[in-house]
Design a protein around this motif. Structure first.
Motif, PDB file in Angstrom:
ATOM      1  N   LEU A 193       0.846  -1.189   0.000  1.00  0.00           N
ATOM      2  CA  LEU A 193       0.000   0.000   0.000  1.00  0.00           C
ATOM      3  C   LEU A 193       0.880   1.237   0.000  1.00  0.00           C
ATOM      4  CD1 LEU A 193      -2.673  -0.905   2.709  1.00  0.00           C
ATOM      5  CD2 LEU A 193      -2.984  -0.942   0.250  1.00  0.00           C
ATOM      6  N   THR A 194       0.467   2.254  -0.737  1.00  0.00           N
ATOM      7  CA  THR A 194       1.148   3.535  -0.735  1.00  0.00           C
ATOM      8  C   THR A 194       0.136   4.621  -0.399  1.00  0.00           C
ATOM      9  OG1 THR A 194       2.678   2.778  -2.451  1.00  0.00           O
ATOM     10  CG2 THR A 194       2.540   5.154  -2.052  1.00  0.00           C
ATOM     11  N   PRO A 195       0.266   5.309   0.734  1.00  0.00           N
ATOM     12  CA  PRO A 195      -0.679   6.388   1.082  1.00  0.00           C
ATOM     13  C   PRO A 195      -0.645   7.500   0.041  1.00  0.00           C
ATOM     14  CG  PRO A 195       0.628   5.739   2.993  1.00  0.00           C
ATOM     15  CD  PRO A 195       1.258   5.077   1.805  1.00  0.00           C
ATOM     16  N   LEU A 196      -1.791   8.045  -0.267  1.00  0.00           N
ATOM     17  CA  LEU A 196      -1.924   9.119  -1.238  1.00  0.00           C
ATOM     18  C   LEU A 196      -2.384  10.395  -0.555  1.00  0.00           C
ATOM     19  CD1 LEU A 196      -3.734   7.193  -4.127  1.00  0.00           C
ATOM     20  CD2 LEU A 196      -1.287   7.643  -3.902  1.00  0.00           C
ATOM     21  N   LYS A 197      -2.056  11.534  -1.174  1.00  0.00           N
ATOM     22  CA  LYS A 197      -2.504  12.851  -0.729  1.00  0.00           C
ATOM     23  C   LYS A 197      -2.181  13.065   0.747  1.00  0.00           C
ATOM     24  CE  LYS A 197      -5.984  13.307  -4.336  1.00  0.00           C
ATOM     25  NZ  LYS A 197      -7.385  13.593  -4.692  1.00  0.00           N
ATOM     26  N   SER A 198      -3.181  13.385   1.557  1.00  0.00           N
ATOM     27  CA  SER A 198      -2.924  13.743   2.957  1.00  0.00           C
ATOM     28  C   SER A 198      -2.988  12.552   3.907  1.00  0.00           C
ATOM     29  CB  SER A 198      -3.923  14.811   3.410  1.00  0.00           C
ATOM     30  OG  SER A 198      -5.244  14.314   3.306  1.00  0.00           O
ATOM     31  N   THR A 199      -3.103  11.340   3.375  1.00  0.00           N
ATOM     32  CA  THR A 199      -3.194  10.159   4.228  1.00  0.00           C
ATOM     33  C   THR A 199      -1.824   9.819   4.798  1.00  0.00           C
ATOM     34  OG1 THR A 199      -5.030   9.275   2.952  1.00  0.00           O
ATOM     35  CG2 THR A 199      -3.800   7.721   4.308  1.00  0.00           C
ATOM     36  N   SER A 200      -1.758   9.621   6.100  1.00  0.00           N
ATOM     37  CA  SER A 200      -0.507   9.280   6.770  1.00  0.00           C
ATOM     38  C   SER A 200      -0.392   7.763   6.906  1.00  0.00           C
ATOM     39  CB  SER A 200      -0.469   9.919   8.160  1.00  0.00           C
ATOM     40  OG  SER A 200       0.578   9.355   8.942  1.00  0.00           O
ATOM     41  N   PRO A 201       0.829   7.201   6.792  1.00  0.00           N
ATOM     42  CA  PRO A 201       1.000   5.757   7.012  1.00  0.00           C
ATOM     43  C   PRO A 201       0.531   5.310   8.387  1.00  0.00           C
ATOM     44  CG  PRO A 201       2.963   6.720   5.998  1.00  0.00           C
ATOM     45  CD  PRO A 201       2.086   7.862   6.388  1.00  0.00           C
ATOM     46  N   ASP A 202       0.591   6.226   9.366  1.00  0.00           N
ATOM     47  CA  ASP A 202       0.150   5.866  10.716  1.00  0.00           C
ATOM     48  C   ASP A 202      -1.351   5.585  10.778  1.00  0.00           C
ATOM     49  OD1 ASP A 202       2.750   6.243  11.540  1.00  0.00           O
ATOM     50  OD2 ASP A 202       2.404   8.328  12.148  1.00  0.00           O
ATOM     51  N   GLU A 203      -2.104   6.035   9.771  1.00  0.00           N
ATOM     52  CA  GLU A 203      -3.557   5.842   9.772  1.00  0.00           C
ATOM     53  C   GLU A 203      -3.965   4.534   9.105  1.00  0.00           C
ATOM     54  OE1 GLU A 203      -4.822   9.310   7.756  1.00  0.00           O
ATOM     55  OE2 GLU A 203      -4.328  10.686   9.396  1.00  0.00           O
ATOM     56  N   ILE A 204      -2.966   3.766   8.614  1.00  0.00           N
ATOM     57  CA  ILE A 204      -3.252   2.512   7.923  1.00  0.00           C
ATOM     58  C   ILE A 204      -2.584   1.363   8.666  1.00  0.00           C
ATOM     59  CG2 ILE A 204      -3.041   1.247   5.743  1.00  0.00           C
ATOM     60  CD1 ILE A 204      -4.836   3.641   5.537  1.00  0.00           C
ATOM     61  N   LYS A 205      -3.349   0.328   8.994  1.00  0.00           N
ATOM     62  CA  LYS A 205      -2.824  -0.874   9.630  1.00  0.00           C
ATOM     63  C   LYS A 205      -3.153  -2.072   8.747  1.00  0.00           C
ATOM     64  CE  LYS A 205      -1.797   1.653  13.233  1.00  0.00           C
ATOM     65  NZ  LYS A 205      -0.384   2.033  13.529  1.00  0.00           N
ATOM     66  N   VAL A 206      -2.162  -2.959   8.561  1.00  0.00           N
ATOM     67  CA  VAL A 206      -2.379  -4.146   7.738  1.00  0.00           C
ATOM     68  C   VAL A 206      -2.012  -5.383   8.549  1.00  0.00           C
ATOM     69  CG1 VAL A 206      -2.018  -2.975   5.538  1.00  0.00           C
ATOM     70  CG2 VAL A 206      -0.066  -3.948   6.729  1.00  0.00           C
ATOM     71  N   SER A 207      -2.780  -6.460   8.352  1.00  0.00           N
ATOM     72  CA  SER A 207      -2.519  -7.717   9.049  1.00  0.00           C
ATOM     73  C   SER A 207      -3.320  -8.824   8.393  1.00  0.00           C
ATOM     74  CB  SER A 207      -2.899  -7.605  10.535  1.00  0.00           C
ATOM     75  OG  SER A 207      -4.295  -7.401  10.668  1.00  0.00           O
ATOM     76  N   ALA A 208      -2.993 -10.071   8.768  1.00  0.00           N
ATOM     77  CA  ALA A 208      -3.763 -11.201   8.256  1.00  0.00           C
ATOM     78  C   ALA A 208      -5.145 -11.239   8.889  1.00  0.00           C
ATOM     79  CB  ALA A 208      -3.024 -12.510   8.539  1.00  0.00           C
ATOM     80  N   TRP A 209      -5.219 -10.895  10.161  1.00  0.00           N
ATOM     81  CA  TRP A 209      -6.516 -10.877  10.852  1.00  0.00           C
ATOM     82  C   TRP A 209      -6.457  -9.774  11.892  1.00  0.00           C
ATOM     83  CZ3 TRP A 209      -8.431 -11.014  15.753  1.00  0.00           C
ATOM     84  CH2 TRP A 209      -9.814 -11.218  15.876  1.00  0.00           C
ATOM     85  N   THR A 210      -7.518  -9.027  11.998  1.00  0.00           N
ATOM     86  CA  THR A 210      -7.581  -7.960  12.996  1.00  0.00           C
ATOM     87  C   THR A 210      -9.002  -7.836  13.507  1.00  0.00           C
ATOM     88  OG1 THR A 210      -7.186  -5.607  13.433  1.00  0.00           O
ATOM     89  CG2 THR A 210      -8.025  -6.177  11.270  1.00  0.00           C
ATOM     90  N   GLU A 211      -9.131  -7.414  14.737  1.00  0.00           N
ATOM     91  CA  GLU A 211     -10.452  -7.214  15.311  1.00  0.00           C
ATOM     92  C   GLU A 211     -11.173  -6.116  14.534  1.00  0.00           C
ATOM     93  OE1 GLU A 211     -11.777  -7.578  19.846  1.00  0.00           O
ATOM     94  OE2 GLU A 211     -10.677  -5.758  19.420  1.00  0.00           O
ATOM     95  N   ASP A 212     -12.416  -6.360  14.186  1.00  0.00           N
ATOM     96  CA  ASP A 212     -13.170  -5.422  13.360  1.00  0.00           C
ATOM     97  C   ASP A 212     -13.766  -4.313  14.217  1.00  0.00           C
ATOM     98  OD1 ASP A 212     -14.142  -4.357  11.081  1.00  0.00           O
ATOM     99  OD2 ASP A 212     -15.524  -5.988  10.607  1.00  0.00           O
ATOM    100  N   ARG A 213     -13.998  -3.160  13.580  1.00  0.00           N
ATOM    101  CA  ARG A 213     -14.660  -2.032  14.228  1.00  0.00           C
ATOM    102  C   ARG A 213     -15.937  -1.714  13.476  1.00  0.00           C
ATOM    103  NH1 ARG A 213     -10.903   2.842  15.715  1.00  0.00           N
ATOM    104  NH2 ARG A 213     -12.245   3.704  14.126  1.00  0.00           N
ATOM    105  N   MET A 214     -16.852  -1.104  14.173  1.00  0.00           N
ATOM    106  CA  MET A 214     -18.088  -0.678  13.542  1.00  0.00           C
ATOM    107  C   MET A 214     -17.780   0.334  12.454  1.00  0.00           C
ATOM    108  SD  MET A 214     -21.331  -1.033  13.519  1.00  0.00           S
ATOM    109  CE  MET A 214     -22.653  -0.186  12.688  1.00  0.00           C
ATOM    110  N   SER A 215     -18.391   0.172  11.278  1.00  0.00           N
ATOM    111  CA  SER A 215     -18.127   1.074  10.164  1.00  0.00           C
ATOM    112  C   SER A 215     -19.401   1.285   9.366  1.00  0.00           C
ATOM    113  CB  SER A 215     -17.034   0.494   9.258  1.00  0.00           C
ATOM    114  OG  SER A 215     -17.506  -0.687   8.618  1.00  0.00           O
ATOM    115  N   LEU A 216     -19.344   2.226   8.434  1.00  0.00           N
ATOM    116  CA  LEU A 216     -20.492   2.464   7.564  1.00  0.00           C
ATOM    117  C   LEU A 216     -20.822   1.232   6.734  1.00  0.00           C
ATOM    118  CD1 LEU A 216     -19.835   6.108   6.299  1.00  0.00           C
ATOM    119  CD2 LEU A 216     -21.666   5.336   7.798  1.00  0.00           C
ATOM    120  N   ARG A 217     -19.807   0.435   6.414  1.00  0.00           N
ATOM    121  CA  ARG A 217     -20.045  -0.781   5.631  1.00  0.00           C
ATOM    122  C   ARG A 217     -20.987  -1.725   6.376  1.00  0.00           C
ATOM    123  NH1 ARG A 217     -17.364  -5.428   6.011  1.00  0.00           N
ATOM    124  NH2 ARG A 217     -15.693  -4.417   7.187  1.00  0.00           N
ATOM    125  N   HIS A 218     -20.787  -1.856   7.687  1.00  0.00           N
ATOM    126  CA  HIS A 218     -21.685  -2.708   8.468  1.00  0.00           C
ATOM    127  C   HIS A 218     -23.101  -2.137   8.470  1.00  0.00           C
ATOM    128  CE1 HIS A 218     -17.703  -3.770  10.268  1.00  0.00           C
ATOM    129  NE2 HIS A 218     -18.226  -4.982  10.212  1.00  0.00           N
TER     130      HIS A 218
END
Length: 626
Positions: A213-238
């Motif tokens: 992944l390469t952050p674009l524009k004003s997105t910071s790498p600190d705002e992106i987490k990647v893993s094989a499995w991670t605990e989910d959070r409530m989102s608009l998708r849900h």
């Protein structure tokens, strides 16, 4: 069953509380502001994956025949499984054609990516999945490379593909193709990256898949987490895409229940709705009505195991009748534009329905407002009611005129109906409702009542009184408890019993603080149930017919809505939800007060969501009021 009137019923619906939606809004509330970080081009490699496979994927028979040859690119595009249904998770299993259950296992990537075992002369398929968690709304570039073929999905939507393997140069060395990339706009929350990798047995290069992944524009790498499995959070998708219960209904004898459901397809963004029938007496699912139909407005026919429903498309609607004993489904109305509410008569011999006609367009191309409500785009739409005899199929128009008419209630004897017409006035609230008793034999309309702030009307079981829902000013000062000179909040809906013989009203909830949303009578014909808005909650209460006191019915949920009760059995169904609990369908025993879960379609969608803590919080103001 009392229902709030919609626009085609010409009466005003009251406001309702939705705690679940409020909790979502609070979840997405902006966090403390922080300095904007500059754009960074740092690449974030995806090093941890969940893998399934590889497994052999032979080309179909006669694949090289004629002009329509079926090659590896076609094999890549063909999906034996819906990517959305794969639901990657460690230890989870799924089926593959000709094989038993296949499980997801963790696999780490090296410098060249994930190395997949290759063997044999038959094409092989493997799936790789990783989770991207965006702490805030983010824009990133997803890059994927492999010497072989692959298809990339994000949240079930295809975003990139490579349909041919790397080629060899004239010197015999492999010439790697550029990375395949896709720009992604990610909402806050977890997103699933799924790579379908297809090995070409004719390619000698190692079978590897690398992604970053390469952050674009004003997105910071600190705002992106990647893993094989991670605990989910409530989102608009849900909130928007998860399967959900949209309504419930119950048969007259309380033996059968209909559950209306819907979901949004991740691949297309289109919604799908369907109906399930459940056996409340014996338990279990009786049947499902599904397959591209937009089913709504489920109404059970009195006296038999039948129900009607409406199927709508962009231009018209149809009313269908299902007979469960005969196993038949037949149309009662077809290709009706503007079809609205449909209500069965008490004996099931006819249906009263409404049709709304759009006004003719202004020939001058401009619009002259005739009154204040005329500013609303739907104001000039004319709504009138009709009668459909069942099973004869004959129709009769019941109302006409300049004012729209809406059905309020069918009399228990089936010989008359109460209809309402909305009128305008020069004083606050600048309009109101006039009710008429319409004789179905002569179509004579006798005036019953006229005034503002009415939101609903329903017959009492004995047919001698009307149960009104409306504001404190519905009958002058009868329901008003405000100090002299103060104006009451007429959106604080109250319940009244209006005696047709005396013309007098009895306020039922004058000293009852919650605002009434809906009502229904128990099978005993005396006990009244009310769904109410009470602070941040939507609850169910029972009014004792002897003492007039209100007793809360504990349904175990913060939000209780859509309650439907059987007319001849002490049983009801409802939708229940809470801040950390999406809507589910429940069954309520009105005698014992016991509640049991009927349907939870979003269980899988929310299985890995970690909700925040929610607890009651209150304080006392300067006046000492909590």
């Amino acid at each position: 069953m009392h229902r709030q009137f919609k626009r085609d019923s010409v009466l005003r619906p009251p406001a309702s509380a939705l705690v679940f939606a409020l909790a979502v809004l609070l979840f997405f509330a902006p966090r403390a502001s922080r300095p904007q970080e500059p754009s960074r081009a740092a690449e974030i490699p995806l090093l941890s994956w969940l893998a399934a496979g590889p497994f052999p994927t032979p080309l179909p028979a006669f694949n090289a025949e004629g002009k329509r040859a079926f090659g590896l690119a076609d094999l890549l595009r063909f999906e034996p499984l819906d990517p959305v249904e794969l639901a990657p998770g460690e230890g989870r299993a799924f089926a593959w054609p000709g094989m038993g259950p296949l499980s997801w296992t963790k696999r780490d990537a090296g410098e060249s990516g994930v190395a997949l075992p290759a063997s044999g002369t038959t094409p092989q398929t493997a799936y790789l999945a990783a989770h991207i968690t965006a702490l805030e709304w983010a824009e990133v570039k997803l890059s994927v490379s492999s010497p072989h073929l692959f298809q990339v999905y994000v949240d079930g939507r295809s975003v990139a593909q490579k349909t041919s393997p790397d080629k060899k140069s004239d010197q015999g060395s492999t010439v790697a193709e550029p990375k395949t990339a896709a720009d992604l706009k990610l909402e806050a929350g977890r997103h699933v990256v799924l790579v379908k990798a297809l090995r070409d047995p004719a390619v000698e290069s190692p079978w590897t898949v690398r992604a970053s992944l390469t952050p674009l524009k004003s997105t910071s790498p600190d705002e992106i987490k990647v893993s094989a499995w991670t605990e989910d959070r409530m989102s608009l998708r849900h909130l928007l895409d998860a399967s959900r219960v949209t309504g419930v209904s119950i048969s007259e004898d309380g033996a059968l229940a209909g559950v209306s459901l819907s979901r949004t397809k991740a691949s297309s963004g289109e919604s799908e709705s369907w109906l399930e029938l459940h056996d409340l007496a014996g338990g279990g699912l009786l049947g499902t009505y599904r397959g591209g139909m937009s089913i709504s407005d489920i109404e059970w026919a009195p006296g038999r195991r039948s129900f009607s429903y409406i199927v709508r498309d962009k231009s018209a609607a149809a009313l269908w009748l299902v007979d469960l004993d005969r196993g038949t489904s037949e149309p009662l109305l077809q290709e009706v534009k503007g079809l609205g509410r449909c209500v069965w008569s008490p004996d099931g011999s006819f249906i009263v329905y409404s049709i709304s006609d759009d006004p003719e367009k202004d020939p001058e191309g401009t619009r002259r407002f005739k009154n204040l409500p005329d500013r609303q785009p739907f104001w000039r739409r004319q709504t009138h009611i009709y009668k459909l005899d069942v099973p004869e199929g004959t129709h009769q128009r019941l109302s006409a005129g300049d004012l729209s008419s809406g059905l309020a209630a069918v009399h228990p004897d089936g010989k008359s109906v109460v209809l309402g017409r909305q009128y305008l006035d020069a004083v606050r609230p600048y309009g109101g409702t006039e009710l008429f008793l319409l004789d179905l034999a002569t179509l004579e309309a006798r005036p019953l009542w006229k005034g503002p702030w009415l939101s609903g009307a329903e017959w009492s079981p004995d047919g001698r009184k009307l149960l009104f829902l409306g504001g404190p000013s519905l009958f002058g000062a009868l329901g008003d408890r405000t100090p002299k000179g103060a104006i009451p909040n007429d959106y604080d809906t109250q319940a009244y019993l209006f005696d047709l013989e005396t013309g007098k009203a009895l306020p039922l909830t004058r000293t009852f603080d919650p605002s009434v949303s809906d009502t229904f009578w128990a099978p005993d014909g005396k006990t009244l149930y009310l769904t109410v808005t009470e602070g941040s909650y939507a609850r169910l209460y029972r009014r004792d017919p002897e003492t007039g006191t209100f007793i809360r019915v504990d349904c175990g949920r913060d939000i209780v809505r859509g309650v439907r009760a059987a007319k001849k059995a002490p049983r009801a169904v409802f939708l229940g939800s809470g801040p950390n609990d999406p809507p589910k369908a429940y069954v309520l025993d009105l005698e014992s007060g016991s509640v049991r879960l009927l349907r939870d379609p979003a269980a899988g969608d929310y299985a890995e969501v970690a909700f925040g803590g929610v607890r009651p919080w209150s304080f006392k103001n300067k006046r000492g009021r909590e």
